[in-house]
Design a protein around this motif. Sequence first.
Motif, PDB file in Angstrom:
ATOM      1  N   VAL A  22      45.551  38.719  29.902  1.00  0.00           N
ATOM      2  CA  VAL A  22      44.421  38.149  30.674  1.00  0.00           C
ATOM      3  C   VAL A  22      44.391  37.829  32.134  1.00  0.00           C
ATOM      4  O   VAL A  22      45.542  37.531  32.949  1.00  0.00           O
ATOM      5  N   PRO A  23      43.476  37.333  32.662  1.00  0.00           N
ATOM      6  CA  PRO A  23      42.662  37.245  34.133  1.00  0.00           C
ATOM      7  C   PRO A  23      43.775  35.633  34.616  1.00  0.00           C
ATOM      8  O   PRO A  23      43.355  35.375  34.185  1.00  0.00           O
ATOM      9  N   THR A  24      44.304  36.207  35.877  1.00  0.00           N
ATOM     10  CA  THR A  24      44.956  34.863  36.173  1.00  0.00           C
ATOM     11  C   THR A  24      43.752  34.233  37.611  1.00  0.00           C
ATOM     12  O   THR A  24      43.422  35.200  38.244  1.00  0.00           O
ATOM     13  N   ASP A  25      43.938  33.219  38.309  1.00  0.00           N
ATOM     14  CA  ASP A  25      42.734  32.916  38.827  1.00  0.00           C
ATOM     15  C   ASP A  25      43.950  31.643  40.311  1.00  0.00           C
ATOM     16  O   ASP A  25      43.689  31.511  41.179  1.00  0.00           O
ATOM     17  N   VAL A  26      45.334  32.501  39.370  1.00  0.00           N
ATOM     18  CA  VAL A  26      46.538  31.864  40.699  1.00  0.00           C
ATOM     19  C   VAL A  26      46.326  32.658  42.136  1.00  0.00           C
ATOM     20  O   VAL A  26      45.879  33.275  42.163  1.00  0.00           O
ATOM     21  N   THR A  27      47.104  31.679  43.315  1.00  0.00           N
ATOM     22  CA  THR A  27      46.964  32.722  44.639  1.00  0.00           C
ATOM     23  C   THR A  27      47.686  32.447  45.245  1.00  0.00           C
ATOM     24  O   THR A  27      48.455  30.747  44.880  1.00  0.00           O
ATOM     25  N   ALA A  59      35.952  40.543  45.222  1.00  0.00           N
ATOM     26  CA  ALA A  59      34.789  41.406  45.162  1.00  0.00           C
ATOM     27  C   ALA A  59      35.288  41.743  43.398  1.00  0.00           C
ATOM     28  O   ALA A  59      36.415  42.613  43.013  1.00  0.00           O
ATOM     29  N   GLY A  60      34.191  41.912  42.699  1.00  0.00           N
ATOM     30  CA  GLY A  60      34.825  41.774  40.932  1.00  0.00           C
ATOM     31  C   GLY A  60      35.828  41.634  39.941  1.00  0.00           C
ATOM     32  O   GLY A  60      36.107  41.134  40.308  1.00  0.00           O
ATOM     33  N   GLY A  61      35.445  42.907  39.243  1.00  0.00           N
ATOM     34  CA  GLY A  61      37.115  42.559  37.976  1.00  0.00           C
ATOM     35  C   GLY A  61      36.098  42.106  36.562  1.00  0.00           C
ATOM     36  O   GLY A  61      35.628  42.270  36.511  1.00  0.00           O
ATOM     37  N   ILE A  62      37.356  41.797  36.326  1.00  0.00           N
ATOM     38  CA  ILE A  62      37.168  41.644  34.738  1.00  0.00           C
ATOM     39  C   ILE A  62      37.748  39.864  34.761  1.00  0.00           C
ATOM     40  O   ILE A  62      38.591  39.640  34.768  1.00  0.00           O
ATOM     41  N   GLY A  63      37.484  39.187  34.275  1.00  0.00           N
ATOM     42  CA  GLY A  63      37.097  37.856  34.114  1.00  0.00           C
ATOM     43  C   GLY A  63      37.242  37.089  32.830  1.00  0.00           C
ATOM     44  O   GLY A  63      37.352  36.005  32.436  1.00  0.00           O
ATOM     45  N   PHE A 118      51.220  41.429  36.859  1.00  0.00           N
ATOM     46  CA  PHE A 118      50.671  42.837  37.842  1.00  0.00           C
ATOM     47  C   PHE A 118      49.674  43.166  38.508  1.00  0.00           C
ATOM     48  O   PHE A 118      49.149  42.754  37.717  1.00  0.00           O
ATOM     49  N   TRP A 119      49.279  44.247  38.894  1.00  0.00           N
ATOM     50  CA  TRP A 119      47.707  44.959  39.571  1.00  0.00           C
ATOM     51  C   TRP A 119      47.574  46.184  39.279  1.00  0.00           C
ATOM     52  O   TRP A 119      48.631  46.881  39.966  1.00  0.00           O
ATOM     53  N   ALA A 120      46.705  46.606  38.677  1.00  0.00           N
ATOM     54  CA  ALA A 120      46.439  47.963  38.576  1.00  0.00           C
ATOM     55  C   ALA A 120      45.723  48.542  39.010  1.00  0.00           C
ATOM     56  O   ALA A 120      45.823  47.764  40.365  1.00  0.00           O
ATOM     57  N   GLN A 121      45.883  49.985  39.082  1.00  0.00           N
ATOM     58  CA  GLN A 121      44.377  50.648  40.245  1.00  0.00           C
ATOM     59  C   GLN A 121      43.171  49.793  40.253  1.00  0.00           C
ATOM     60  O   GLN A 121      42.466  49.681  39.026  1.00  0.00           O
ATOM     61  N   PRO A 122      42.515  50.401  41.628  1.00  0.00           N
ATOM     62  CA  PRO A 122      43.396  51.451  42.579  1.00  0.00           C
ATOM     63  C   PRO A 122      43.441  50.156  43.768  1.00  0.00           C
ATOM     64  O   PRO A 122      44.195  50.805  44.584  1.00  0.00           O
ATOM     65  N   ALA A 123      42.918  49.350  43.887  1.00  0.00           N
ATOM     66  CA  ALA A 123      42.779  48.522  45.043  1.00  0.00           C
ATOM     67  C   ALA A 123      44.147  47.793  45.364  1.00  0.00           C
ATOM     68  O   ALA A 123      44.879  47.653  44.779  1.00  0.00           O
ATOM     69  N   ASP A 124      44.144  47.853  46.458  1.00  0.00           N
ATOM     70  CA  ASP A 124      45.625  46.990  47.314  1.00  0.00           C
ATOM     71  C   ASP A 124      45.342  45.088  46.316  1.00  0.00           C
ATOM     72  O   ASP A 124      44.393  44.453  46.463  1.00  0.00           O
ATOM     73  N   ALA A 125      46.607  44.895  46.638  1.00  0.00           N
ATOM     74  CA  ALA A 125      46.370  43.234  45.642  1.00  0.00           C
ATOM     75  C   ALA A 125      46.593  42.380  46.728  1.00  0.00           C
ATOM     76  O   ALA A 125      46.062  41.038  46.225  1.00  0.00           O
ATOM     77  N   ALA A 126      47.074  42.859  47.813  1.00  0.00           N
ATOM     78  CA  ALA A 126      47.721  42.200  48.347  1.00  0.00           C
ATOM     79  C   ALA A 126      47.599  41.955  50.058  1.00  0.00           C
ATOM     80  O   ALA A 126      47.199  43.558  50.556  1.00  0.00           O
ATOM     81  N   VAL A 127      46.851  41.157  50.712  1.00  0.00           N
ATOM     82  CA  VAL A 127      46.560  41.217  52.052  1.00  0.00           C
ATOM     83  C   VAL A 127      47.606  40.856  53.376  1.00  0.00           C
ATOM     84  O   VAL A 127      48.193  39.240  52.744  1.00  0.00           O
ATOM     85  N   GLN A 128      47.700  41.076  54.145  1.00  0.00           N
ATOM     86  CA  GLN A 128      48.687  40.028  55.294  1.00  0.00           C
ATOM     87  C   GLN A 128      47.811  39.263  56.350  1.00  0.00           C
ATOM     88  O   GLN A 128      47.070  40.158  57.020  1.00  0.00           O
ATOM     89  N   LEU A 129      47.690  38.079  56.246  1.00  0.00           N
ATOM     90  CA  LEU A 129      46.873  37.420  57.111  1.00  0.00           C
ATOM     91  C   LEU A 129      47.273  37.356  59.193  1.00  0.00           C
ATOM     92  O   LEU A 129      48.370  38.188  58.888  1.00  0.00           O
ATOM     93  N   GLU A 180      46.847  40.024  36.426  1.00  0.00           N
ATOM     94  CA  GLU A 180      47.064  39.132  34.897  1.00  0.00           C
ATOM     95  C   GLU A 180      48.337  39.580  34.736  1.00  0.00           C
ATOM     96  O   GLU A 180      48.939  39.495  35.217  1.00  0.00           O
ATOM     97  N   ASP A 181      48.847  38.758  32.830  1.00  0.00           N
ATOM     98  CA  ASP A 181      49.771  38.117  32.608  1.00  0.00           C
ATOM     99  C   ASP A 181      50.024  39.381  31.596  1.00  0.00           C
ATOM    100  O   ASP A 181      49.684  40.562  31.447  1.00  0.00           O
TER     101      ASP A 181
END
Length: 403
Positions: free
Chosen positions: A66-71, A107-111, A39-50, A61-62
């Motif tokens: 816990v932060p995730t590194d998956v794409t 950019a940024g975030g919590i790791g 899931f992806w909390a506020q505020p920025a969009d978590a997905a983009v269309q290429l 995060e799960d």
Amino acid sequence: MTAPPHGRATRLAARLADGARGAAPGRWSPAGEMPFAGFWAQPADAAVQLTDGRVLLAGGEDGRRVPTDVTALFEPASGTWTSSGALWTGRRLHSTTLLADGRVLVAGGIGEPPGPVPATGLGSCEVYDPADGTWTATGSLREPRFSHSATLLPDGRVLVAGGAAVRSADSHRTLRSAETYDPGTGTWTQVRPMTDARFGHPAVRFDDGRTLMVGGVLAVGRGSYTALAHCEAYDPVADVWTPTAGLATARKSHQATLLPGNAVLVTGGDMPGFRDDDWTYDPYSQWTTERYDPASDRWTTDGQMPWGRSHHRAVRLASGDVLVLGGTDDASMSVGYPNATLYDAATRKWSPEFPMPRGRWAPAALGLADGRVLVMGGLDESGPAAPLPGEDRVTATAEIYTP
């Protein structure tokens, strides 16, 4: 002027008495399962269309925060999901921005996972190349941050503003600082700070290139936060922030959507406290909406949603109407709402609610180039409603809305 009803049942009954309103609902259909739940909390969009039509979703995060590194990549034509190259650093509460050259900036975030001390913001940033599916480290933010806004400017730079950072061993501070990323050099440059510190705020770019910051959150003590009504606009040519008219209702965990003609629609959000009409205490998420006219610099009350919600998503359709979906209520934050509703931008009315197949709050959502809306992941059940103590239930399902 008659005060609005305060009981949730009477509130809903009053709205339903108006009968069907607004745009006609479309239909939902399954869109498979992502390679991971998140899931992806506020505020920025978590997905983009290429630029090739695929959808990129990175990090998050799960159920244990816990932060995730998956794409993951979604192909709208076939409705299939595939994994792509992992981030160098797992991160949550970061920003994801499609650059003008087709690459993607994170950019940024919590790791780090949640702990007894305040979370530390990341300064690191990465760029995704869709040609080979890999992430490459790029220049670091001048000030580490999370829960910031990120906006692509007309000249190709990315504006990052606000966010949160560590203040002391037991508290966070809210940032006023802002900086821009140059994709050509991979470097960040500090720009003038905002008038007001804020994080968790939506940012909307007008057609003239200015960017509006709408409400948000202010840290006010150890584990204490308040919602903001203050708004301001950034002019990237003059490098100037200008305070604008403020919201009638302070909001956090809300959405702000650009409408045709440069108006801005604000929906929902948390504002626990006393109402100003009769001082009744209202702990619930907001059902009221507001609409901003940049020409007159005024916010006006708009049509009420059928139900209050926070941590939802609002997506503008090709028609100019707005689809508002999912979310939860700030009073409990226990279950994700399966309902959705449509805002008719011309009549300023809302349709009756209609269900998604799955309830979810803090999902990712975006409008596709073909006019449909893709909704991904989110929280199903949290807190006391979750089946496992200390772990919220997060979904990997996705679905598509067809107008």
